[in-house]
Design an enzyme around this catalytic site. Structure first.
Site, PDB file in Angstrom:
ATOM      1  N   GLY A 137       0.742  -1.168   0.100  1.00 58.16           N
ATOM      2  CA  GLY A 137      -0.022   0.124   0.079  1.00 58.16           C
ATOM      3  C   GLY A 137       0.971   1.178   0.029  1.00 58.16           C
ATOM      4  CB  THR A 138       3.021   1.960  -2.076  1.00 55.68           C
ATOM      5  OG1 THR A 138       4.336   2.372  -2.327  1.00 55.68           O
ATOM      6  CG2 THR A 138       2.777   1.415  -3.539  1.00 55.68           C
ATOM      7  CB  THR A 139       2.973   7.203  -2.678  1.00 59.14           C
ATOM      8  OG1 THR A 139       1.860   7.308  -1.879  1.00 59.14           O
ATOM      9  CG2 THR A 139       2.990   8.472  -3.841  1.00 59.14           C
ATOM     10  CG  ASP A 192       5.525   4.986   0.417  1.00 58.71           C
ATOM     11  OD1 ASP A 192       5.169   4.377  -0.685  1.00 58.71           O
ATOM     12  OD2 ASP A 192       4.805   4.398   1.568  1.00 58.71           O
TER      13      ASP A 192
END
Length: 235
Positions: A34-36, A51
């Site tokens: 779960g990220t950017t 991130d």
């Protein structure tokens, strides 16, 4: 003899343990990024950014994950989705590119790496959860960015964002993007955008990593977690 366990300062009987497990993190869930993630082009190369938070459900499994993986000296991929799926796809493509280099005696193109990624993602889309951004520099096209969202589409774009945090910065990136940026401006654009996503998205966090790729090679930069807020006021 009854087996007792301690939970929140209270003794529990064996039969109560399974019921109380719902109150804590479920570590049996798949590890997810779960990220950017993000990549952008500039005059002479590309900058990739991400991130570093990896989670299993609502539990943060790793605060300092490296989500920017090298496929060759001047081609990298940003990974989002299932950590296991994206790690294995990256390893396959890295091996294919090594074979390509040995057989043809030249460095692979970014498009070649992106196409290999796309084929693996598309042909196995029913079994994989992988959102990818492939970026790098080659002699034919210079710096280029390819987005491979869930499902396996392949699109060349001037910049790409992905992961759960990308929904929070769509307007910001459209506003800040400028064609023909220099290297420092592009790096600032990526770092600021990722930092903003981290400040809004609960699934993004940790530190900010960037990789700048030019004709001369790749250079990594690291912004620790306690300095990320400063990026919101820069550039």
């Amino acid at each position: 003899m009854n087996t007792q366990h301690q939970y929140m300062g209270r003794s529990l009987q064996a039969g109560e343990v399974s019921r109380c497990s719902d109150h804590g993190p479920n570590l049996q869930q798949p590890v997810s990024l779960g990220t950017t993630i993000m990549a952008a082009t500039f005059e002479g190369g590309v900058v990739l950014g991400a991130d570093s938070r990896t989670s299993t459900g609502s539990y943060v499994a790793n605060r300092v994950t490296n989500k920017i993986t090298a496929l060759s000296d001047r081609i990298y991929v940003c990974r989002s989705g299932s950590a296991a799926d994206t790690q294995n796809i990256s390893r396959y493509v890295e091996w294919f590119l090594d074979q390509h280099r040995m057989e043809l005696g030249e460095e692979p193109d970014v498009l070649t790496a992106a196409t290999l990624m796309q084929r693996l993602a598309y042909e196995n889309k029913g079994m994989l959860q992988a959102g990818l951004i492939v970026a790098g520099w080659d002699e034919k096209r210079g710096g280029s960015v390819y987005a491979i969202p869930l499902g396996g589409t392949l699109v060349q774009v001037p910049f790409a964002i992905g992961g759960s945090g990308s929904a929070y910065i769509t307007g910001l990136t459209d506003s800040l993007w400028r064609d023909g940026m220099d290297e420092d401006s592009c790096r600032g654009f990526v770092q600021k955008s990722v930092a903003h996503a981290m400040s809004r998205d609960a699934s993004s966090g940790g530190c900010v990593r960037t990789v700048t790729i030019t004709k001369t090679g790749a250079k990594r930069d690291f912004i620790p977690g306690d300095e990320v807020d400063k990026l919101l006021l820069k550039y």
